[in-house]
Design an enzyme around this catalytic site. Structure first.
Site, short mmCIF file in Angstrom:
data_model
loop_
_atom_site.label_atom_id
_atom_site.label_comp_id
_atom_site.label_asym_id
_atom_site.label_seq_id
_atom_site.Cartn_x
_atom_site.Cartn_y
_atom_site.Cartn_z
CG HIS A 40 -1.92 0.91 1.40
ND1 HIS A 40 -1.77 2.15 1.84
CD2 HIS A 40 -3.21 0.84 1.29
CE1 HIS A 40 -2.92 2.94 1.71
NE2 HIS A 40 -3.79 2.07 1.29
CG ASP A 49 0.42 -2.61 6.24
OD1 ASP A 49 -0.32 -2.68 6.93
OD2 ASP A 49 0.62 -2.01 5.07
CD GLN A 54 -6.99 -4.57 3.91
OE1 GLN A 54 -8.06 -5.36 4.14
NE2 GLN A 54 -7.26 -3.18 3.60
CE LYS A 94 -7.29 -0.04 6.10
NZ LYS A 94 -7.87 0.30 4.89
CB CYS A 143 -3.50 3.17 -1.57
SG CYS A 143 -4.71 4.52 -1.23
N1 PMP Z 1 -2.17 -0.79 4.68
C1 PMP Z 1 -2.93 -1.69 3.95
C2 PMP Z 1 -2.37 -3.16 3.36
C3 PMP Z 1 -4.06 -1.25 3.68
O1 PMP Z 1 -5.17 -1.69 3.21
C4 PMP Z 1 -4.43 0.21 4.37
C5 PMP Z 1 -5.67 0.66 4.02
N2 PMP Z 1 -6.17 0.54 3.03
C6 PMP Z 1 -3.48 1.02 4.87
C7 PMP Z 1 -1.99 0.40 5.09
C8 PMP Z 1 -3.51 2.41 5.50
O2 PMP Z 1 -4.33 2.25 6.59
P1 PMP Z 1 -4.92 3.63 7.30
O3 PMP Z 1 -5.40 4.59 5.98
O4 PMP Z 1 -6.14 3.07 8.08
O5 PMP Z 1 -3.75 4.14 7.90
#
Ligand code: PMP
Length: 417
Positions: A124, A211, A214, A237, A375
């Site tokens: 991401h 990270d 998910q 999430k 993203c």
């Molecule tokens: N890493 C991953 C794998 C994600 O899916 C996301 C959110 N789509 C993020 C980081 C960022 O998370 P946040 O916007 O809640 O900070």
């Protein structure tokens, strides 16, 4: 065989009972954010109606109650991911906040010109850009693990990237776009074996950040069993509120890192000549935190624990298999992300159609999916596609909803061709 009682569970999520464009909502955008249980909403309401007070600094009853509740929430998180100590749990604003904290503090302490950081093709943006920023500042080098056509990490190539210049490996546990569950335990073992001592400390190789944005909503995470140095995730999430997240870090490593932000709560003493810093976790929690966010997150964790993470995982696996089988029957469908080990994310394209057109048409039928690059622009470039349509499931979704979704996609494709 599943142990999820969807009818009962769905009663706990008020939003699932609303209509969208005159149709019952089918919410398949859980990868972007999940819905909230009445229990979480109640905790937030109760806090502002009866308990609101600032924490850590007050001697009055309300402040002490709020402090106790916030620290109890920290313990709930600690137990949820099996961290050794509650002070290894840092409250942040989310995964993005957590990764930026590490990139900044770790970068200041450990990075020098020519050092290397390894990420992967499927990250991401929030696990790419913070590293680019610190690499630029420190003249360090960012290296990227390639993936195969199914969307799995090339572990053979990863091993070749590791060297005594590797200072940190930062990998997603589960890809938000492909659904791939990466073999993080194996990756961590490889890092421990392949990175020779960096010279900072005897026997110390590259550090590892996972990270987990998910992963935590879908699968059991045990940070001690994984042996990662840092683990980052977001409350929203995993059925909790927005604006709160977690950085887990090993005590010894966090103790060595400089603070990220300065302000109240993160200090021991302040004079104009010299400031000394507070202990963990407060050293990394400057300013008034998202108190109610922490309490809401703990309520979401309690809710997940009640259902049982193993039940959630098994049920979502069935949902994904069912949806995958059904969508494959649509002519011209191409699934993006066919890893052997996948979480409940289904990204797809249909020949001759644009994903956002499909998204818009099925939205008219009350179905929420996400379309675009999610993203993960470098990942889209790897597959040479502008984006995908993505359905992502949670434990409150049903097989009937998948049928509605599949019929809607068929209808959209017919209209668009
Ligand atoms: N890493 C991953 C794998 C994600 O899916 C996301 C959110 N789509 C993020 C980081 C960022 O998370 P946040 O916007 O809640 O900070």
């Amino acid at each position: 065989m599943n142990f999820i009682n969807s009818d009962k569970i769905r009663k706990d999520f008020p939003i699932l009972h609303r209509q969208v464009n005159g149709k019952p909502l089918v919410y398949f955008d859980n990868g972007a954010t999940s819905q909230k249980t009445q229990q979480v909403i109640d905790v937030i309401n109760r806090y502002y109606q009866h308990e609101n007070s600032n924490i850590h600094r007050g001697i009055h009853t309300l402040s002490q109650e709020a402090t106790d509740a916030y620290e109890k929430a920290r313990t709930t998180v600690q137990q949820f991911i099996n961290a050794q100590h509650s002070h290894e749990i840092i409250f942040t604003s989310g995964t993005t906040g957590s990764i930026n904290l590490v990139a900044s503090s770790f970068g200041k302490k450990h990075l020098q010109a020519g050092d290397e950081i390894i990420i992967s093709t499927m990250e991401h943006h929030s696990n790419i850009v913070p590293w680019q920023l610190i690499c630029e500042e420190k003249e360090a080098i960012l290296k990227v693990i390639p993936i195969n056509d199914k969307g799995e990490l090339r572990i053979d190539e990863f091993k070749k990237l590791l060297s005594n210049k590797t200072k940190l490996v930062s990998i997603t546990h589960v890809s938000n776009t492909l659904g791939t569950i990466n073999p993080v335990k194996e990756i961590i073992k490889i890092v421990r074996h392949h990175t020779p001592p960096s010279g900072e400390k005897e026997g110390e190789g590259a550090f590892i950040l996972i990270d987990g944005a998910q992963a935590v909503p879908h699968t059991k995470v045990d940070v001690q069993a994984l042996d990662c140095d840092f683990y980052a995730f977001s409350g929203h999430k995993m059925f909790g509120p927005t604006g709160v997240g977690i950085l887990y870090g090993k005590e010894a490593i966090l103790n060595e890192l400089p603070p990220y932000q300065g302000g109240g709560d993160m200090i021991k003493t302040v004079t104009f000549e010299k400031t000394t810093y507070n202990e963990l976790p407060h050293k990394f929690e400057a300013g008034t935190p998202n108190i109610v966010g922490g309490l809401g997150l703990a309520a979401a964790i309690d809710y997940m624990n009640n259902i049982g993470i193993a039940n959630i995982e098994a049920y979502e696996h069935e949902l994904l298999s069912y949806a995958t089988e059904k969508i494959k029957q649509i002519e011209g469908v191409r699934i993006i992300g066919e890893a052997a080990n996948k979480a409940s994310v289904l990204s797809f394209l249909v020949d001759g159609t644009h994903p956002s057109d499909i998204g818009m048409i099925i939205d008219k039928l009350g179905i929420a999916i996400r379309t675009g690059h999610h993203c993960t622009e470098p990942l889209m470039n790897r597959f040479d596609i502008p984006g995908t349509a993505r359905a992502s499931f949670a434990f409150y979704n049903t097989f009937e909803e998948i049928d509605i979704f599949i019929n809607a996609v068929k209808r959209a494709v017919k209209m668009l061709k």
